[in-house]
Design a protein around this motif. Structure first.
Motif, short mmCIF file in Angstrom:
data_model
loop_
_atom_site.label_atom_id
_atom_site.label_comp_id
_atom_site.label_asym_id
_atom_site.label_seq_id
_atom_site.Cartn_x
_atom_site.Cartn_y
_atom_site.Cartn_z
N LYS A 122 24.75 47.11 6.12
CA LYS A 122 25.86 48.16 5.60
C LYS A 122 27.37 47.51 5.58
O LYS A 122 27.98 47.67 4.65
N ASP A 123 27.36 46.50 6.63
CA ASP A 123 28.75 45.90 6.39
C ASP A 123 29.09 45.10 5.29
O ASP A 123 29.96 44.92 4.58
N THR A 124 28.13 44.32 5.08
CA THR A 124 27.97 43.39 3.83
C THR A 124 28.22 44.36 2.78
O THR A 124 28.92 43.83 1.74
N ALA A 125 27.64 45.35 2.32
CA ALA A 125 27.87 46.18 1.12
C ALA A 125 29.41 46.62 1.00
O ALA A 125 30.02 46.45 -0.24
N ILE A 130 34.59 45.52 -1.73
CA ILE A 130 36.03 45.20 -1.57
C ILE A 130 36.47 43.93 -2.44
O ILE A 130 37.23 43.85 -3.19
N LEU A 131 35.22 43.14 -2.38
CA LEU A 131 35.67 41.83 -3.18
C LEU A 131 35.38 42.08 -4.57
O LEU A 131 36.22 41.44 -5.61
N GLU A 132 34.49 42.77 -4.91
CA GLU A 132 34.46 43.25 -6.24
C GLU A 132 35.58 44.15 -6.95
O GLU A 132 36.18 43.69 -8.01
N SER A 133 36.24 44.88 -5.90
CA SER A 133 37.47 45.63 -6.23
C SER A 133 38.72 44.54 -6.60
O SER A 133 39.52 44.78 -7.53
N LEU A 149 46.69 44.41 -4.71
CA LEU A 149 45.84 43.11 -3.83
C LEU A 149 45.95 42.70 -2.50
O LEU A 149 45.15 42.79 -1.88
N GLN A 150 47.16 43.18 -2.21
CA GLN A 150 47.40 43.03 -0.77
C GLN A 150 46.69 44.18 0.16
O GLN A 150 46.23 44.02 1.24
N ALA A 151 46.58 45.58 -0.46
CA ALA A 151 45.83 46.60 0.18
C ALA A 151 44.52 46.13 0.19
O ALA A 151 43.77 46.66 1.25
N TYR A 152 43.65 45.52 -0.87
CA TYR A 152 42.24 45.13 -0.87
C TYR A 152 42.14 44.00 0.27
O TYR A 152 41.37 44.16 1.22
N LEU A 153 43.03 43.17 0.36
CA LEU A 153 42.84 42.24 1.28
C LEU A 153 43.18 42.65 2.72
O LEU A 153 42.32 42.49 3.78
N LYS A 154 43.75 43.76 2.90
CA LYS A 154 44.25 44.45 4.39
C LYS A 154 42.73 45.27 4.53
O LYS A 154 42.39 45.06 5.80
N GLN A 155 42.23 45.76 3.55
CA GLN A 155 40.96 46.56 3.87
C GLN A 155 39.84 45.61 4.26
O GLN A 155 39.04 45.78 5.26
N HIS A 159 38.05 45.73 8.13
CA HIS A 159 36.70 45.93 8.31
C HIS A 159 36.25 44.70 9.27
O HIS A 159 35.19 44.92 9.83
N ALA A 160 36.61 43.52 8.58
CA ALA A 160 36.16 42.36 9.50
C ALA A 160 36.47 42.54 11.05
O ALA A 160 35.47 42.14 12.02
#
Length: 279
Positions: A122-125, A130-133, A149-155, A159-160
């Motif tokens: 589930k976490d992998t998905a 996020i990477l696709e975005s 870009l910063q917002a996606y990196l932050k997400q 999550h990690a």
């Protein structure tokens, strides 16, 4: 080492994303000192990495996080698919955002000594989404791209952190909070402050109290913690700079180079020059 395909996206030399598909390895083929924050996601593969002179083995679907100045060496690996995210402090400062994200000391500048994060299906998905975005945003040239870009990196980082906390019990009791505070204080001051008393004073408690907190956690003593950080930096400087032993001694806060040499030799069972030559 035959690389099949590499796709790299970057933003003004401050943030990049690479997707690498390998025929037979490798992330890097030599010793490398990291000069930016790095997130590596090995989706398929196995291997053994050496991070700051400590050996770690892994197999399939793991993330690991590197901070500037860490030493990263590939001992062995066979990887099919991997992602690599790199960013500098000017793009995203983990210290500035630590109250929001709480990744400093958990993922980066890791004080819990477990380098890998292993996401479930589930976490992998979620991380893949996020990477696709990120890739989609890299390919566009729209307004406020930096913010997106910063917002996606932050997400991704948030999550990690959640995955890490799910898989590794990270207590928030008094001992653990003090351990983190002590560790981060050492990271900022180890070149000039070498005694437990120096750090205890800054934390507003007695050296005995610091030692008792560490004992409750069952970890190394505070003095050993400081000593290990100094030794790690000494190793990095010996391997990755042309500085003399005398210059390194002064940089690490030792007024007497001969004392530094004895300090290093006693801990490593090799003199600084022997260590440099053999490594």
């Amino acid at each position: 080492m035959a690389v099949q395909d590499i796709a790299t996206y970057s933003f003004k030399d401050t943030f990049s994303l690479s997707k690498v598909q390998f025929d037979k390895a490798c992330t890097i083929n030599h010793n490398e000192q990291i000069n930016a924050y790095g997130i590596y996601w090995i989706q398929e593969g196995k291997g053994t990495y050496n991070i700051d002179f400590e050996e770690y083995s892994f197999e399939d679907n793991v993330l690991f996080f590197l901070s500037p100045n860490q030493v990263f060496t590939v001992d062995s690996e066979k990887i099919k698919t991997a992602y690599k995210l790199t960013f500098v402090r000017d793009f995203y400062c983990i210290q500035t955002h630590d109250k929001e994200v709480a990744c400093n000391g958990i993922l980066f500048n890791n004080i819990y000594e477990t380098p890998f994060v292993k996401p479930c299906e589930k976490d992998t998905a979620k991380l893949n989404f996020i990477l696709e975005s990120l890739v989609e945003e890299f390919q566009q040239n729209e307004t406020a791209q930096y913010d997106m870009l910063q917002a996606y990196l932050k997400q991704f980082i948030i999550h990690a952190v959640r995955v890490k906390k799910e898989n590794h019990v990270i207590k928030e009791d008094t001992e653990t909070r003090l351990f983190k505070d002590f560790s981060l204080l050492v990271e900022q001051n180890f070149k000039k402050l070498h005694s437990v008393t120096d750090y205890a004073n800054r934390l507003g408690i007695s050296p005995k109290s610091v030692t008792k907190h560490f004992q409750k956690l069952g970890t190394k003593t505070p003095s050993q913690f400081i000593k290990n950080r100094i030794l790690l930096e000494a190793k990095r400087l010996l391997i990755y700079t042309d500085k003399t032993v005398k210059e390194i001694a002064f940089e690490l806060g030792f007024n007497d180079p001969a004392y530094f040499t004895r300090f290093f030799t006693k801990a490593i069972s090799k003199s600084p020059l022997q260590f440099k030559k053999e490594y």
